[in-house]
Motif scaffolding. Structure first.
Motif, PDB file in Angstrom:
ATOM      1  N   SER A 146     125.227  20.008  56.772  1.00  0.00           N
ATOM      2  CA  SER A 146     124.359  21.144  56.284  1.00  0.00           C
ATOM      3  C   SER A 146     125.370  22.179  55.622  1.00  0.00           C
ATOM      4  CB  SER A 146     123.558  21.850  57.329  1.00  0.00           C
ATOM      5  OG  SER A 146     124.396  22.342  58.205  1.00  0.00           O
ATOM      6  N   ILE A 147     124.448  23.139  55.294  1.00  0.00           N
ATOM      7  CA  ILE A 147     125.473  24.294  54.342  1.00  0.00           C
ATOM      8  C   ILE A 147     126.201  24.988  55.255  1.00  0.00           C
ATOM      9  CG2 ILE A 147     123.693  26.171  55.078  1.00  0.00           C
ATOM     10  CD1 ILE A 147     125.892  25.500  51.804  1.00  0.00           C
ATOM     11  N   MET A 148     125.967  24.850  56.650  1.00  0.00           N
ATOM     12  CA  MET A 148     126.970  25.467  57.881  1.00  0.00           C
ATOM     13  C   MET A 148     128.182  24.620  57.709  1.00  0.00           C
ATOM     14  SD  MET A 148     127.276  27.862  59.887  1.00  0.00           S
ATOM     15  CE  MET A 148     125.691  28.348  60.198  1.00  0.00           C
ATOM     16  N   THR A 149     128.159  23.418  57.612  1.00  0.00           N
ATOM     17  CA  THR A 149     129.514  22.788  57.496  1.00  0.00           C
ATOM     18  C   THR A 149     130.271  23.266  56.195  1.00  0.00           C
ATOM     19  OG1 THR A 149     128.273  20.849  58.136  1.00  0.00           O
ATOM     20  CG2 THR A 149     130.838  20.436  57.230  1.00  0.00           C
ATOM     21  N   SER A 150     129.869  23.603  55.088  1.00  0.00           N
ATOM     22  CA  SER A 150     130.492  24.085  54.045  1.00  0.00           C
ATOM     23  C   SER A 150     131.136  25.643  54.384  1.00  0.00           C
ATOM     24  CB  SER A 150     129.699  24.609  52.856  1.00  0.00           C
ATOM     25  OG  SER A 150     129.318  23.232  52.178  1.00  0.00           O
ATOM     26  N   LEU A 151     130.361  26.451  55.098  1.00  0.00           N
ATOM     27  CA  LEU A 151     130.764  27.619  55.499  1.00  0.00           C
ATOM     28  C   LEU A 151     132.005  27.583  56.639  1.00  0.00           C
ATOM     29  CD1 LEU A 151     127.430  29.554  55.688  1.00  0.00           C
ATOM     30  CD2 LEU A 151     129.275  29.729  54.086  1.00  0.00           C
ATOM     31  N   LEU A 152     131.821  26.574  57.655  1.00  0.00           N
ATOM     32  CA  LEU A 152     132.990  26.326  58.624  1.00  0.00           C
ATOM     33  C   LEU A 152     134.108  25.760  57.996  1.00  0.00           C
ATOM     34  CD1 LEU A 152     130.722  24.585  61.341  1.00  0.00           C
ATOM     35  CD2 LEU A 152     132.032  26.941  61.499  1.00  0.00           C
ATOM     36  N   LEU A 153     133.948  24.756  57.013  1.00  0.00           N
ATOM     37  CA  LEU A 153     135.179  24.440  56.157  1.00  0.00           C
ATOM     38  C   LEU A 153     135.989  25.732  55.528  1.00  0.00           C
ATOM     39  CD1 LEU A 153     133.932  21.282  54.342  1.00  0.00           C
ATOM     40  CD2 LEU A 153     135.766  21.381  56.140  1.00  0.00           C
ATOM     41  N   LEU A 154     135.190  26.598  54.834  1.00  0.00           N
ATOM     42  CA  LEU A 154     135.695  27.792  54.188  1.00  0.00           C
ATOM     43  C   LEU A 154     136.233  28.606  55.327  1.00  0.00           C
ATOM     44  CD1 LEU A 154     135.967  29.128  51.544  1.00  0.00           C
ATOM     45  CD2 LEU A 154     133.798  30.395  51.820  1.00  0.00           C
ATOM     46  N   ALA A 155     135.687  28.742  56.393  1.00  0.00           N
ATOM     47  CA  ALA A 155     136.262  29.643  57.396  1.00  0.00           C
ATOM     48  C   ALA A 155     137.497  29.034  58.078  1.00  0.00           C
ATOM     49  CB  ALA A 155     135.183  29.879  58.734  1.00  0.00           C
ATOM     50  N   GLY A 156     137.531  27.852  57.978  1.00  0.00           N
ATOM     51  CA  GLY A 156     138.546  26.869  58.520  1.00  0.00           C
ATOM     52  C   GLY A 156     139.967  27.129  57.886  1.00  0.00           C
ATOM     53  N   ILE A 157     139.708  27.390  56.513  1.00  0.00           N
ATOM     54  CA  ILE A 157     141.062  27.376  55.697  1.00  0.00           C
ATOM     55  C   ILE A 157     141.283  29.042  55.632  1.00  0.00           C
ATOM     56  CG2 ILE A 157     140.534  25.592  54.291  1.00  0.00           C
ATOM     57  CD1 ILE A 157     139.675  27.088  52.042  1.00  0.00           C
TER      58      ILE A 157
END
Length: 331
Positions: free
Chosen positions: A236-247
């Motif tokens: 979901s879009i939450m996965t994209s936000l988590l990836l951005l948060a991760g980096i």
């Protein structure tokens, strides 16, 4: 005098040894193997995103869409045409890369929050397409994926995914240090200056999206093979936000930082899943703390390992310069 500032090879061999021995350290537990594999898959996706955001300066909030395209490419082509995995996995990367290029070409005219909104729309639309294109994606029911015969056991597939993670780490590292990577960094630092020295801004921006999407698509294909099932709810879009948060947490413009971010993204839910809503609170708080107190990311906490060596090097340079000045004065 040659000074060893930081022994990257030592860390690489330590991580490699741990990865090889991991299944035996945890009794080949299916849960812990899946946890480690999720770290590998998110590491590939994070390194790919960091190439685009950290090194290229292009804000993307839709890379989960590339993960979904890669996983569905493997699922659809394996079920429809029964293609071998050694062909399907590169195809997942190539098809995702082509779509990334198609996204990147119009996106080259955008920057900052305008680009973020455009990629956000892409990230939201891909799961909706997967939900509603029933004839191809099987809609809400999702698609099952069979493992290749040669990688039918958890252990063999585990080592294959670890190998792919290391190989992609090597590829991305070489891209960063190649003329392509230097052009990405120049565009990130100043588009005007980059254009002045002859860098084709539009071309390199489009290539950033294509390369990032290519590796993300491969990680999506690995996800499909390991879990044996893909559905519109996986990314979901939450996965994209988590990836951005991760980096951001791990460290922008740092390949090891992307891996550290992926480790945190995987382990935090492991420890907080029992508490409803706690995962998002912990990740959000961690992002805020990193931005406030260590904006370079967790990876730079290890800078203390090389500061003493750098200080000694500076002292040596000053001492040598003073000696040289004394000798010249005598002459």
């Amino acid at each position: 005098m040659k000074l060893i500032v930081f022994n990257h090879k030592l860390w690489f061999y330590l991580v490699l040894t741990f990865s090889i021995s991991f299944p035996f350290l945890f009794g080949q537990s299916g849960y812990f193997l899946s946890l480690f594999i999720l770290i590998c898959i998110l590491s590939i996706a994070s390194m790919s995103l960091n190439l685009l955001v950290g090194f290229g300066g292009q804000v993307s909030v839709g890379n989960a869409g590339f993960l979904m395209i890669g996983s569905y490419t493997v699922a659809i082509l394996s079920n429809t045409f029964q293609l071998p995995f050694w062909l399907l996995l590169p195809l997942a990367g190539v098809i995702t890369g082509i779509i990334g290029l198609a996204i990147g070409i119009p996106a080259v005219r955008l920057s900052g929050h305008f680009l973020a909104v455009a990629t956000l729309g892409f990230g939201i639309s891909i799961p909706q397409i997967a939900l509603n294109w029933d004839s191809v994606t099987n809609g809400y029911a999702g698609l099952s994926v069979s493992r290749p015969a040669i990688l039918s056991s958890d252990l063999s597939l585990f080592y294959f995914i670890v190998f792919m993670t290391i190989a992609i780490f090597w590829f991305i590292k070489n891209i960063v240090y190649s003329p392509f990577g230097r052009a990405f960094i120049a565009i990130r630092d100043s588009e005007v200056a980059a254009q002045t020295i002859g860098i084709n801004i539009s071309f390199y921006k489009a290539m950033m999206f294509a390369i990032s999407a290519f590796f993300t698509g491969i990680s999506g294909g690995l996800y499909a093979y390991w879990y044996g099932f893909v559905s519109p709810n996986d990314f979901s879009i939450m996965t994209s936000l988590l990836l951005l948060a991760g980096i951001i947490v791990g460290g922008l413009a740092s390949i090891p930082g992307a891996i550290i971010g992926a480790v945190f993204l995987t382990l935090i839910p492991h420890f907080t899943a029992a508490y409803n809503g706690m995962t998002n609170i912990v990740i959000g708080s961690l992002v805020i703390l990193i931005i406030m107190f260590k904006p370079d990311g967790i990876v730079h906490f290890f800078d203390f390992l090389k500061k003493p060596v750098e200080n000694k090097a500076k002292e040596q340079i000053v001492f040598t310069a003073m000696e040289g000045g004394t000798e010249n004065a005598k002459l």
